[in-house]
Design an enzyme around this catalytic site. Structure first.
Site, PDB file in Angstrom:
ATOM      1  N   GLY A   1       0.808  -1.224   0.000  1.00 28.50           N
ATOM      2  CA  GLY A   1       0.000   0.000   0.000  1.00 28.50           C
ATOM      3  C   GLY A   1       0.838   1.270   0.000  1.00 28.50           C
TER       4      GLY A   1
ATOM      5  N   SER B   1       2.239   1.913  -5.357  1.00 26.09           N
ATOM      6  CA  SER B   1       3.066   1.531  -6.506  1.00 26.09           C
ATOM      7  C   SER B   1       2.433   1.983  -7.816  1.00 26.09           C
ATOM      8  CB  SER B   1       3.328   0.023  -6.511  1.00 26.09           C
ATOM      9  OG  SER B   1       2.124  -0.678  -6.446  1.00 26.09           O
TER      10      SER B   1
ATOM     11  N   ASP C   1      -1.431  10.570  -3.747  1.00 25.78           N
ATOM     12  CA  ASP C   1      -0.273   9.690  -3.925  1.00 25.78           C
ATOM     13  C   ASP C   1       0.611  10.148  -5.085  1.00 25.78           C
ATOM     14  OD1 ASP C   1      -2.425   9.061  -5.557  1.00 25.78           O
ATOM     15  OD2 ASP C   1      -2.465   6.931  -5.056  1.00 25.78           O
TER      16      ASP C   1
HETATM   17  O1  PMV Z   1      -5.121   3.040   0.138  1.00 29.70           O
HETATM   18  P1  PMV Z   1      -4.250   4.157  -0.231  1.00 29.70           P
HETATM   19  O2  PMV Z   1      -2.962   4.185   0.522  1.00 29.70           O
HETATM   20  O3  PMV Z   1      -4.069   4.303  -1.690  1.00 29.70           O
HETATM   21  O4  PMV Z   1      -4.954   5.498   0.287  1.00 29.70           O
HETATM   22  C1  PMV Z   1      -6.240   5.830  -0.098  1.00 29.70           C
HETATM   23  C2  PMV Z   1      -6.628   7.154   0.457  1.00 29.70           C
HETATM   24  C3  PMV Z   1      -8.047   7.573   0.080  1.00 29.70           C
HETATM   25  O5  PMV Z   1      -8.279   8.855   0.624  1.00 29.70           O
HETATM   26  C4  PMV Z   1      -9.052   6.615   0.695  1.00 29.70           C
HETATM   27  C5  PMV Z   1      -8.233   7.585  -1.423  1.00 29.70           C
HETATM   28  C6  PMV Z   1      -7.618   8.775  -2.136  1.00 29.70           C
HETATM   29  O6  PMV Z   1      -7.392   8.669  -3.357  1.00 29.70           O
HETATM   30  O7  PMV Z   1      -7.393   9.831  -1.523  1.00 29.70           O
END
Ligand code: PMV
Length: 323
Positions: free
Chosen positions: A109, A112, A156
């Protein structure tokens, strides 16, 4: 055009505001020193030739004109769609050979998919000598993520592009780098792979039937994320840890906590952490804890004893760069 380019892009960990950031609230994310490496060179045929061993892809090929059409294996979707979007925008038609190498497992998580999407777009820009600002790179890669996944705030991608620790608002409306000297963070992996779109849908369903209530939870998350922006910048980890605990309570209220995450969270708190919470969509993946230096080993051992794996990472890592 260059002969070959090599870039690397970091993974990420969400510190505050997950889920709320889908609903136009802020979050805080840090880039981690686990990197995705992307190599690109021109190919003779008008095809994409791809090796992505981290997701079990070897010797994959597809005609450039067919990119992102028909059946696309899961591990290739972000790469194919990203190349198609780049080629469409910059009017390129050139066969390329792409190799990706992940410094971390796609299971934990660390983002990637986002790191590879950023790495490919930044690599293509270098190969074809197109200068892209960080914002342009963000907009291009955010389109790719929405094309593939339908949902996502883009936090991300921002971590992969800018690096460091960022205060981020949905879709890149705000990307503010926070000045942080150190971040004494530890990470515990539950061993369970979470599916982000499934968790996002779960929260959307909860909100459908309890709109006012869930929106007020998002407002509280927003409030504490704004507070954490200040406490983090001041290096006040005790207060930041307290805010993490509050954020965890609210995530639990949204129904994205699990027994495995909770076990690791309570174990690190008991071992002396200032605060701990799940990181990301929930349902599995990782938890994080802010821990005083002298408690670090104890807290990592507590994670292992509680059934998790303490991952060695450094936060606040550099964004996408040429290698
Ligand atoms: O699951 P991850 O680490 O990709 O995090 C998701 C975070 C969310 O807020 C739930 C989704 C997003 O795109 O912001």
């Amino acid at each position: 055009m260059r002969e070959m380019v090599k870039v690397s892009a970091p993974g990420k960990l969400m510190l505050f505001g997950e889920h709320a950031v889908i609903y136009h609230r802020p979050c805080i994310v840090t880039a981690v020193d686990q990197r995705m490496i992307v190599e690109i060179k021109p190919a003779r045929e008008e095809k994409l030739l791809l090796d992505a061993p981290g997701v079990g892809i070897k010797g994959y090929s597809k005609k450039i004109k067919d990119l992102a059409c028909g059946e696309v294996p899961k591990g290739v979707r972000f790469i194919e769609t990203g190349i198609r979007n780049f080629f469409q925008k910059y009017k390129v038609k050139q066969g390329i050979e792409v190799k990706t190498k992940a410094g971390f497992s796609s299971e934990v998580g660390f983002g990637s998919s986002a790191a590879v999407t950023v790495g490919v777009a930044a690599g293509l820009a270098q190969l074809f000598k197109i200068r892209l600002s960080r914002k342009q790179l963000f907009d291009l890669t955010y389109k790719t993520v929405l094309d593939v996944q339908g949902v996502g705030s883009g936090f991300d991608l921002a971590a992969s592009i800018w690096g460091g620790t960022l205060y981020f608002v949905t879709g890149g409306k705000k990307v503010i780098p926070l000045k942080i000297n150190q971040l004494p963070l530890i990470v515990g992996y539950t061993g369970i792979k979470a599916d982000t779109p499934t968790m996002v849908k779960k929260v959307a369903n909860l909100r459908k039937n309890n709109k006012k209530l869930v929106d007020s939870i998002f407002d509280q998350m927003s409030f504490l994320t704004n507070k954490a922006k200040v406490t983090l910048s001041k290096g006040n980890f005790k207060k930041t840890g307290g805010l993490m605990n509050l954020n965890q309570g609210l995530l639990d209220a949204l129904g994205v906590n699990t027994k495995e995450l909770a076990d690791l969270i309570f174990a690190t708190r008991k071992a002396g952490a200032w605060g701990a919470k799940l990181s990301g969509a929930g349902g599995g993946d990782c938890m994080i804890a802010l821990v005083p230096g002298k408690m670090r080993r104890k807290a990592e051992k507590a994670i292992e004893r509680a059934g998790g794996k303490a991952l060695k990472i450094k936060p606040n890592a550099e964004g996408v760069r040429a290698e």
